[in-house]
Write a protein that holds these residues in place. Structure first.
Motif, short mmCIF file in Angstrom:
data_model
loop_
_atom_site.label_atom_id
_atom_site.label_comp_id
_atom_site.label_asym_id
_atom_site.label_seq_id
_atom_site.Cartn_x
_atom_site.Cartn_y
_atom_site.Cartn_z
N VAL A 1 0.84 -1.22 0.00
CA VAL A 1 0.00 0.00 0.00
C VAL A 1 0.87 1.26 0.00
O VAL A 1 2.07 1.21 0.27
N SER A 2 0.23 2.45 -0.30
CA SER A 2 0.94 3.73 -0.38
C SER A 2 1.39 4.17 1.01
O SER A 2 0.65 4.07 1.99
N THR A 3 2.63 4.70 1.04
CA THR A 3 3.21 5.17 2.31
C THR A 3 3.50 6.68 2.27
O THR A 3 4.19 7.19 3.14
N THR A 4 3.00 7.42 1.26
CA THR A 4 3.34 8.85 1.10
C THR A 4 2.09 9.73 1.15
O THR A 4 0.96 9.29 0.88
N ILE A 5 2.33 11.06 1.51
CA ILE A 5 1.32 12.12 1.43
C ILE A 5 1.97 13.31 0.73
O ILE A 5 3.20 13.44 0.70
N THR A 6 1.13 14.23 0.14
CA THR A 6 1.64 15.38 -0.62
C THR A 6 1.14 16.67 -0.01
O THR A 6 -0.04 16.78 0.38
N CYS A 7 2.04 17.72 0.08
CA CYS A 7 1.65 19.07 0.56
C CYS A 7 0.93 19.79 -0.58
O CYS A 7 1.53 20.08 -1.61
N ASP B 1 -2.39 16.08 2.12
CA ASP B 1 -3.46 15.21 1.61
C ASP B 1 -3.25 13.81 2.19
O ASP B 1 -2.45 13.01 1.66
N TYR B 2 -3.91 13.53 3.32
CA TYR B 2 -3.73 12.24 4.01
C TYR B 2 -4.54 11.12 3.36
O TYR B 2 -4.40 9.96 3.75
N SER B 3 -5.37 11.43 2.37
CA SER B 3 -6.23 10.40 1.79
C SER B 3 -5.43 9.32 1.05
O SER B 3 -5.89 8.18 0.90
N SER B 4 -4.21 9.68 0.65
CA SER B 4 -3.40 8.68 -0.10
C SER B 4 -2.60 7.75 0.81
O SER B 4 -2.01 6.77 0.36
N LEU B 5 -2.57 8.05 2.13
CA LEU B 5 -1.76 7.24 3.07
C LEU B 5 -2.57 6.01 3.49
O LEU B 5 -3.61 6.14 4.16
N LYS B 6 -2.05 4.80 3.12
CA LYS B 6 -2.73 3.53 3.42
C LYS B 6 -1.92 2.64 4.36
O LYS B 6 -2.37 1.54 4.72
#
Length: 547
Positions: free
Chosen positions: A439-445, A451-456
């Motif tokens: 799963v994704s381990t990153t977030i973007t400013c 944007d915490y929606s991408s952190l799984k």
């Protein structure tokens, strides 16, 4: 036979109508100056009748020749032979009457013809008593000759501070004159002689006797006089002349003169030019040129302000008539750079605070909005030419991301600042491992937010399972202890119930003993000691024997 009779009757009727309808003329036209003679006035005029004219009232024949008659020819009058004309009668001019004459209306030759009016007009010095006008009628002038009487005047009015040369009469004839003279110390103003006029009063108006005049004083060097009282009386006996210097001069001596019997007293005033001391100094400014020791009237001084200050008021003052510089000197106030507009994603704070914060020497410090950081141009200063520097630049910034749930940032993602577009990567805390490594381990400013929606990423640990097992065993032991405690409580409950039952029996026995005591004597008293009492007694005996 019958038809012939009818025809004859009709013929006779027609013949009668023809006889009745004969030619007639209407009433003849006379005109304004002519009328029909009485014998010529009829109701109807037949063919062949004649009509004769005569002149109207106030008119007479213009000529004795010429036909006065016209003839009715058929149903029309033949005016071609009428030559008769009439003209107005003349009353002839009236002779002048005593002390008067006539004026005629209308003017000219018509003024004495029929219908004209003659108006009476008295000579100058006379006035009309009666018979004002006469009219020219058919028989001549009507009315009577007018009467004019000589004009009389009452005595002329008295005057202040004077009188007539002769004793006044009760009545004066037209143009009879009276002469006035003034009392001593007064001068005659106006006409000394008045006459009885055609209006029945003395004219012109009486003169006045006024106080002697000293006459107006000539203007003196650099000044003039003002008089009290004002107007013509300001140069009469008792008046005052006050010296007034021209603008730019001031009076040194001889300010006032008086009108006496022999004329003005005193001497000519002296006026000197006005001088001013140096103008005042002003804070944060000074005159353009070095100050002098003394200034002449209307000499000017111009002020300028020091760098960073603006002139407020009139920059130029002049030596005034009062011997001081006017208007008041200007002020030099700090220049204002004005408030700076807010910049993109930020604003300014000013030092010092308040109104002083935009004046010369003030500082405007850039302050970015929340979520932004300042990249350059931190502060600006209000100088003589305005604000220095350039507009600040604020960049969008995210705060340090929150990990939580047994997650931490990777070393390369752990920074002091994060800009728009930066990426932060997470890993599991020590002792934990990813539940799903894919799963994704990153977030973007994004702007200034993560944007915490991408952190799984989810993290788990074996130690947690062991801890859960031990916890279950401990819970079981505690459950068994609880069960044992419940059983013990049940035994105690049964024991307590037995004690209660024994107490009830003893209470019943005690009640029976009390009843027996009431019925028997004391030597027959039954043994009512309860089991409790016996136990108490045994305890006492045991305590005494030490067993």
């Amino acid at each position: 036979m019958m038809s012939n009779c009818c025809s004859q009757i009709i013929f006779l009727m027609c013949l009668l109508n023809v006889v009745k309808i004969r030619a007639q003329c209407e009433v003849p036209r006379a005109g304004d100056q002519r009328i029909l003679t009485p014998e010529s006035i009829k109701l109807t005029y037949s063919d062949g009748d004649t009509a004769t004219f005569q002149c109207s009232v106030g008119y007479k024949p213009a000529s004795l020749r010429g036909s006065r008659t016209i003839t009715c020819s058929g149903n029309k009058w033949d005016y071609s032979k009428l030559k008769f004309q009439c003209t107005k009668k003349s009353c002839r001019p009236l002779p002048d009457f005593a002390n008067g004459r006539y004026t005629y209306s209308p003017e000219g030759a018509e003024g004495v013809l029929f219908g004209a009016t003659a108006t009476a007009q008295c000579k100058e010095g006379f006035r009309l008593l009666r018979y004002t006008a006469r009219r020219c009628l058919d028989a001549g002038w009507d009315g009577r000759e007018p009467v004019c009487e000589v004009i009389k005047c009452p005595p002329p009015p008295e005057i202040l501070n004077g009188q007539s040369e002769e004793t006044l009469l009760d009545e004066y004839d037209y143009e009879q004159a009276v002469t006035y003279v003034c009392n001593a110390g007064y001068t005659l103003f106006g006409d000394s002689t008045v006459s009885c006029s055609k209006n029945g009063i003395f004219e012109p108006s009486p003169p006045e006797c006024i106080i002697k005049s000293c006459g107006a004083l000539p203007d003196f060097a650099n000044g003039r006089y003002t008089y009290s009282p004002e107007g013509a009386k300001g140069v009469l006996f008792g008046a005052t002349a006050t010296a007034q210097c021209d603008e730019g001069f001031r009076l040194l001596q001889y300010p006032v003169r008086h009108c006496l019997d022999a004329g003005w007293d005193g001497r000519e005033p002296v006026c000197e030019v006005i001088k001013c001391p140096p103008p005042p100094e002003i804070p944060n400014g000074q005159p353009e040129e070095p100050r002098l020791y003394e200034y002449d009237y209307e000499q000017k001084v111009t002020y300028v302000c020091n760098a960073g200050y603006t002139l407020f008021g009139d920059s130029t003052v002049s030596c005034s008539n009062s011997g001081t510089f006017e208007p008041s000197p200007p002020e030099c106030i700090k220049k204002s750079c004005g408030a700076l507009p807010d910049f993109a994603n930020g604003r300014y704070t000013y030092s010092p605070e308040g109104a002083e914060g935009v004046l010369f020497g003030a500082t405007a410090t850039a302050q970015c909005d929340e979520g932004f950081r300042l990249l350059q141009f931190t502060a600006r200063h209000c100088l003589d030419a305005g604000w220095d520097g350039r507009e600040p630049v604020c960049e969008a910034q995210c705060e340090k991301p929150s990990a939580g749930h047994n997650r931490v940032l990777t070393p390369e993602s752990n920074k002091s600042t994060y800009s728009d577009g930066d990426i932060a990567t997470f890993q599991c805390s020590p002792g934990y491992e990813p539940a799903d490594p894919e799963v994704s381990t990153t977030i973007t400013c994004s702007g200034n937010k993560w944007d915490y929606s991408s952190l799984k990423l989810q993290c788990t640990c074996e130690k947690l399972k062991v801890t859960l097992s031990l916890t279950a065993q401990m819970l079981e032991i505690e459950r068994e202890k609880l069960e044992l405690y419940r059983e013990r409580l049940a035994v105690e409950k049964e024991r307590l119930q037995l004690d209660r039952d024994r107490l009830e029996v003893e209470k019943s026995s005690l009640a029976l003993c009390k009843k027996a005591e009431q019925k028997t004597e004391s030597h027959l008293k039954p043994n009512c000691t309860t089991a409790g009492d016996r136990e108490g007694e045994a305890g006492v005996v045991q305590e005494e024997t030490g067993s």
